[in-house]
Design a protein around this motif. Structure first.
Motif, PDB file in Angstrom:
ATOM      1  N   CYS A 222     -30.529   7.016 -22.997  1.00 31.11           N
ATOM      2  CA  CYS A 222     -30.276   8.277 -22.301  1.00 31.11           C
ATOM      3  C   CYS A 222     -30.730   8.123 -20.850  1.00 31.11           C
ATOM      4  O   CYS A 222     -31.931   8.026 -20.574  1.00 31.11           O
ATOM      5  CB  CYS A 222     -31.013   9.425 -22.979  1.00 31.11           C
ATOM      6  SG  CYS A 222     -30.501   9.706 -24.687  1.00 31.11           S
ATOM      7  N   MET A 223     -29.779   8.109 -19.933  1.00 30.39           N
ATOM      8  CA  MET A 223     -30.080   7.877 -18.531  1.00 30.39           C
ATOM      9  C   MET A 223     -30.344   9.178 -17.797  1.00 30.39           C
ATOM     10  O   MET A 223     -29.745  10.222 -18.087  1.00 30.39           O
ATOM     11  CB  MET A 223     -28.915   7.135 -17.869  1.00 30.39           C
ATOM     12  CG  MET A 223     -28.581   5.801 -18.503  1.00 30.39           C
ATOM     13  SD  MET A 223     -29.926   4.612 -18.397  1.00 30.39           S
ATOM     14  CE  MET A 223     -29.965   4.332 -16.610  1.00 30.39           C
ATOM     15  N   SER A 224     -31.270   9.128 -16.828  1.00 24.67           N
ATOM     16  CA  SER A 224     -31.576  10.265 -15.969  1.00 24.67           C
ATOM     17  C   SER A 224     -31.793   9.745 -14.550  1.00 24.67           C
ATOM     18  O   SER A 224     -31.712   8.540 -14.293  1.00 24.67           O
ATOM     19  CB  SER A 224     -32.822  11.003 -16.466  1.00 24.67           C
ATOM     20  OG  SER A 224     -33.969  10.174 -16.345  1.00 24.67           O
ATOM     21  N   LEU A 225     -32.100  10.642 -13.623  1.00 23.89           N
ATOM     22  CA  LEU A 225     -32.306  10.230 -12.235  1.00 23.89           C
ATOM     23  C   LEU A 225     -33.519   9.316 -12.084  1.00 23.89           C
ATOM     24  O   LEU A 225     -33.587   8.512 -11.149  1.00 23.89           O
ATOM     25  CB  LEU A 225     -32.465  11.471 -11.348  1.00 23.89           C
ATOM     26  CG  LEU A 225     -31.226  12.354 -11.191  1.00 23.89           C
ATOM     27  CD1 LEU A 225     -31.556  13.581 -10.341  1.00 23.89           C
ATOM     28  CD2 LEU A 225     -30.089  11.562 -10.555  1.00 23.89           C
ATOM     29  N   ASN A 248     -39.183   4.540 -16.945  1.00 24.07           N
ATOM     30  CA  ASN A 248     -39.184   5.603 -15.950  1.00 24.07           C
ATOM     31  C   ASN A 248     -39.801   5.059 -14.664  1.00 24.07           C
ATOM     32  O   ASN A 248     -40.918   4.537 -14.687  1.00 24.07           O
ATOM     33  CB  ASN A 248     -39.978   6.810 -16.457  1.00 24.07           C
ATOM     34  CG  ASN A 248     -39.766   8.041 -15.603  1.00 24.07           C
ATOM     35  OD1 ASN A 248     -39.809   7.990 -14.374  1.00 24.07           O
ATOM     36  ND2 ASN A 248     -39.543   9.182 -16.255  1.00 24.07           N
ATOM     37  N   LYS A 249     -39.087   5.154 -13.546  1.00 26.31           N
ATOM     38  CA  LYS A 249     -39.557   4.544 -12.308  1.00 26.31           C
ATOM     39  C   LYS A 249     -40.557   5.385 -11.531  1.00 26.31           C
ATOM     40  O   LYS A 249     -41.064   4.940 -10.502  1.00 26.31           O
ATOM     41  CB  LYS A 249     -38.373   4.203 -11.409  1.00 26.31           C
ATOM     42  CG  LYS A 249     -37.484   5.380 -11.050  1.00 26.31           C
ATOM     43  CD  LYS A 249     -36.248   4.904 -10.310  1.00 26.31           C
ATOM     44  CE  LYS A 249     -35.272   6.030 -10.034  1.00 26.31           C
ATOM     45  NZ  LYS A 249     -34.028   5.534  -9.401  1.00 26.31           N
ATOM     46  N   THR A 250     -40.886   6.577 -12.018  1.00 28.08           N
ATOM     47  CA  THR A 250     -41.905   7.375 -11.350  1.00 28.08           C
ATOM     48  C   THR A 250     -43.287   6.827 -11.670  1.00 28.08           C
ATOM     49  O   THR A 250     -43.527   6.277 -12.752  1.00 28.08           O
ATOM     50  CB  THR A 250     -41.826   8.849 -11.787  1.00 28.08           C
ATOM     51  OG1 THR A 250     -41.966   8.922 -13.203  1.00 28.08           O
ATOM     52  CG2 THR A 250     -40.478   9.437 -11.380  1.00 28.08           C
ATOM     53  N   LYS A 281     -48.378   2.486 -19.073  1.00 28.22           N
ATOM     54  CA  LYS A 281     -49.328   1.977 -18.077  1.00 28.22           C
ATOM     55  C   LYS A 281     -48.961   0.567 -17.617  1.00 28.22           C
ATOM     56  O   LYS A 281     -49.472   0.077 -16.609  1.00 28.22           O
ATOM     57  CB  LYS A 281     -50.748   1.983 -18.642  1.00 28.22           C
ATOM     58  CG  LYS A 281     -50.964   1.040 -19.806  1.00 28.22           C
ATOM     59  CD  LYS A 281     -52.393   1.110 -20.304  1.00 28.22           C
ATOM     60  CE  LYS A 281     -52.632   0.145 -21.477  1.00 28.22           C
ATOM     61  NZ  LYS A 281     -54.031   0.211 -21.958  1.00 28.22           N
ATOM     62  N   ILE A 282     -48.074  -0.101 -18.367  1.00 26.75           N
ATOM     63  CA  ILE A 282     -47.591  -1.426 -17.964  1.00 26.75           C
ATOM     64  C   ILE A 282     -46.450  -1.235 -16.977  1.00 26.75           C
ATOM     65  O   ILE A 282     -45.507  -0.488 -17.232  1.00 26.75           O
ATOM     66  CB  ILE A 282     -47.106  -2.233 -19.186  1.00 26.75           C
ATOM     67  CG1 ILE A 282     -48.264  -2.480 -20.143  1.00 26.75           C
ATOM     68  CG2 ILE A 282     -46.472  -3.548 -18.754  1.00 26.75           C
ATOM     69  CD1 ILE A 282     -47.864  -3.191 -21.417  1.00 26.75           C
ATOM     70  N   TYR A 283     -46.520  -1.923 -15.846  1.00 27.99           N
ATOM     71  CA  TYR A 283     -45.456  -1.822 -14.864  1.00 27.99           C
ATOM     72  C   TYR A 283     -44.234  -2.576 -15.358  1.00 27.99           C
ATOM     73  O   TYR A 283     -44.328  -3.726 -15.800  1.00 27.99           O
ATOM     74  CB  TYR A 283     -45.906  -2.405 -13.517  1.00 27.99           C
ATOM     75  CG  TYR A 283     -46.984  -1.608 -12.840  1.00 27.99           C
ATOM     76  CD1 TYR A 283     -46.696  -0.414 -12.198  1.00 27.99           C
ATOM     77  CD2 TYR A 283     -48.309  -2.054 -12.856  1.00 27.99           C
ATOM     78  CE1 TYR A 283     -47.700   0.324 -11.580  1.00 27.99           C
ATOM     79  CE2 TYR A 283     -49.314  -1.329 -12.243  1.00 27.99           C
ATOM     80  CZ  TYR A 283     -49.000  -0.136 -11.604  1.00 27.99           C
ATOM     81  OH  TYR A 283     -49.998   0.581 -11.006  1.00 27.99           O
TER      82      TYR A 283
END
Length: 310
Positions: A222-225, A248-250, A281-283
């Protein structure tokens, strides 16, 4: 950036090349047999930007080389070309490193995004993508002659946002180098997966298109902004399988990083399987995915040869 964090630098069948961040240590290990050997420290171990490749002999699996490509410059875009690159090669036969340098004419060796640029080896040649903010092409370097040439990108790949680091991956499938592209096309609401094989003939490289799927549906994703889709690996023995993550890139995201396996079944048809979930917590940029093969007989990791052992 944990002081003693490990990173999977490269792999070949059931062998891993593992590095310890900030210590400059490298290990070749077999996780199935739990055998490992620590390599002597590379003379360029603490260069600001380095990439490694594990190259195993096609005639004897106990013979291997570790190839390091590095530069002493942290921000290579602040230096005018040509750029000085360091080639350092470790041989398991001699137990020693050899070093050389060469000038590189392009704007950057590695992209400036946080995604690790892979180096892969095939038939005595190592390949890696180069570029600043996006992939501009591939470098093909012969580790014996120390000669290299640049390989342009396939026309179908595109030279815009579609060539950003997280959407491009270079791997080896059944001994042949592949360039893969995977992304979410928001305007058309489709996933896109493309793959090409390098056809290298006397410094003239061409591309053979092996996958072109531009209307893929994946209900599991499920893709989002704020979604970040990253292709991580190709299956070394199955040309229809690749691995990717969805995160999630935030910075304060609470969602897990999901690792998927995708098997192409036909034109725009695929089977998706969730392999694991990693804590947020893992990048995502520090995630390394490798596909280990199980040979009929596990590859041995012998002790290193030392000149003083005569």
């Amino acid at each position: 950036m944990y002081k003693n964090s490990l990173y999977l630098e490269s792999s070949f069948e059931d062998l891993l090349l593992v590095g310890i961040y900030r210590k400059g240590c490298l290990f070749v290990c077999n996780p199935f047999t739990r055998q490992f050997v620590e390599l002597p420290r590379s003379p360029n171990a603490f260069h600001r930007r380095s990439r490694y490749a594990l190259v195993v002999s096609e005639y004897s699996k106990i013979k291997y080389k570790v190839v390091q490509i590095s530069t002493e410059v942290d921000d290579i875009t602040s230096v005018s070309p040509p750029f000085l690159l360091h080639l350092t090669i470790f041989s398991s036969e001699t137990g020693q490193w050899s070093s050389s340098t060469f000038n590189f004419p392009e704007v950057a060796l590695f992209d400036r995004c946080s995604y690790r640029t892979p180096i892969v080896g095939s038939n005595g040649i190592v390949y890696w993508p180069y570029g600043v903010y996006k992939t501009e092409g591939l470098v093909a370097l012969d580790i014996c002659s120390k000669q290299y040439h640049l390989v342009g990108l396939p026309r179908e790949l595109g030279h815009d946002w579609r060539s950003l680091g997280s959407r491009i991956h270079v791997g080896v499938v059944r001994g042949k180098v592949r360039l893969a592209q995977f992304f979410w096309y928001k305007r058309k609401q489709f996933f896109v997966f493309k793959a090409w094989e390098v056809v290298d003939d006397d410094e003239m490289c061409n591309w053979n298109l092996v996958h072109y799927h531009d209307q893929m549906k994946m209900s599991e994703c499920c893709m989002s902004l704020s979604s970040l889709l990253t292709i991580h690996a190709l299956h070394p023995d199955d040309g229809d399988v690749f691995f990717f993550s969805l995160s999630n890139k935030t910075l304060k995201a609470k969602e897990d990083i999901r690792i998927f396996q995708c098997q192409m079944l036909g034109q725009n048809q695929s089977h998706i399987e969730i392999l694991c979930n990693l804590p947020p917590k893992i990048y995502a940029s520090r995630v390394s995915v490798v596909s280990l093969l199980h040979p009929w007989w596990p590859t041995q990791v012998p002790d290193l040869y030392h000149p003083t052992d005569i």
